[in-house]
Design a protein around this motif. Structure first.
Motif, PDB file in Angstrom:
ATOM      1  N   ILE A 158       0.871  -1.182   0.000  1.00  6.33           N
ATOM      2  CA  ILE A 158       0.000   0.000   0.000  1.00  6.33           C
ATOM      3  C   ILE A 158       0.908   1.231   0.000  1.00  6.33           C
ATOM      4  CG2 ILE A 158      -1.768   1.294   1.255  1.00  6.33           C
ATOM      5  CD1 ILE A 158      -2.673  -1.328   2.525  1.00  6.33           C
ATOM      6  N   ARG A 204      -1.648  -7.715  -4.612  1.00  2.37           N
ATOM      7  CA  ARG A 204      -2.103  -6.568  -5.391  1.00  2.37           C
ATOM      8  C   ARG A 204      -1.533  -5.284  -4.810  1.00  2.37           C
ATOM      9  NH1 ARG A 204      -8.370  -6.236  -5.964  1.00  2.37           N
ATOM     10  NH2 ARG A 204      -7.812  -4.166  -6.719  1.00  2.37           N
ATOM     11  N   TYR A 206      -1.878  -1.290  -3.976  1.00  2.00           N
ATOM     12  CA  TYR A 206      -2.898  -0.288  -3.677  1.00  2.00           C
ATOM     13  C   TYR A 206      -2.267   1.056  -3.396  1.00  2.00           C
ATOM     14  CZ  TYR A 206      -6.025  -4.269  -2.855  1.00  2.00           C
ATOM     15  OH  TYR A 206      -6.747  -5.421  -2.978  1.00  2.00           O
TER      16      TYR A 206
END
Length: 209
Positions: A158, A204, A206
């Motif tokens: 993140i 993933r 972010y």
């Protein structure tokens, strides 16, 4: 009565406490407005703690561990379901608690991956909260990502901080306005490294809004 078998996830959060986390990402007008209203603008660290608090509050059956890192990586607490203690520790953490003169993402990932050695959970995740420029790692973050992938550990980076103009607080307090002075700095965030770590491990990437 039947007891439902709940499969918890083991999650290690690697939390960046390097010096650049004190920077403020906002337009100059916004910064001036806040200061004129007598408020200190929220820096990346404050934003990141908020992201993490909200995340912990949504957990129920998942064990969470926290690794903080700057120049070195430190274990704040091992995998636990005790969210109260965790939120308490989060509330007390301050920039400057650890040496923030480096951003050792590789070391942080190494320590995070090591936390899973006794884990029985079928799903193991690392959440890497950082402003994303690696420096001073003893082991390259991309190498560490490959090791994580081999152990079926997914990394979800993140990114806190923007590529645009950012502001660093100075020690100077303006005599008349009594406000802290901020200086313009160019941002050193590195989204491509974080995307690569996510892709390598099947996680993933972010951005913290």
């Amino acid at each position: 009565a039947e007891t439902a078998e709940v499969e918890g996830i083991d999650i290690v959060v690697a939390f960046d406490m390097s010096g650049s986390m004190e920077q403020v990402d906002m337009a100059e007008e916004e910064l001036v407005q806040l200061q004129n209203a007598g408020q200190e603008p929220a820096n990346r660290f404050v934003g990141a703690v908020e992201v993490l608090r909200n995340f912990v509050k949504t957990r129920q059956y998942d064990r969470v561990s926290l690794v903080s890192f700057g120049k070195e990586a430190f274990l704040q607490f091992p995998l636990t379901l005790d969210y109260g203690v965790m939120l308490d520790i989060l509330g007390k953490m301050k920039l400057g608690d650890i040496d923030g003169s480096g951003t050792a993402i590789g070391n942080a990932l190494a320590m995070s991956v090591a936390r899973f050695k006794d884990s029985e959970a079928t799903t193991q995740l690392v959440i890497l909260i950082t402003d994303g420029e690696d420096n001073g790692s003893k082991i390259a973050p991309t190498e560490m990502a490959k090791l994580a992938a081999e152990q079926n550990i997914k990394v979800f980076p993140i990114l806190v901080g923007s590529e645009d103009q950012t502001w660093r607080p100075t020690q100077v307090i303006d005599l008349f306005s009594r406000q802290r002075r901020y200086e313009k700095v160019s941002s050193q965030v590195n989204p491509s490294l974080l995307k690569e770590i996510a892709e390598t491990t099947g996680g993933r990437f972010y951005r913290a809004a």
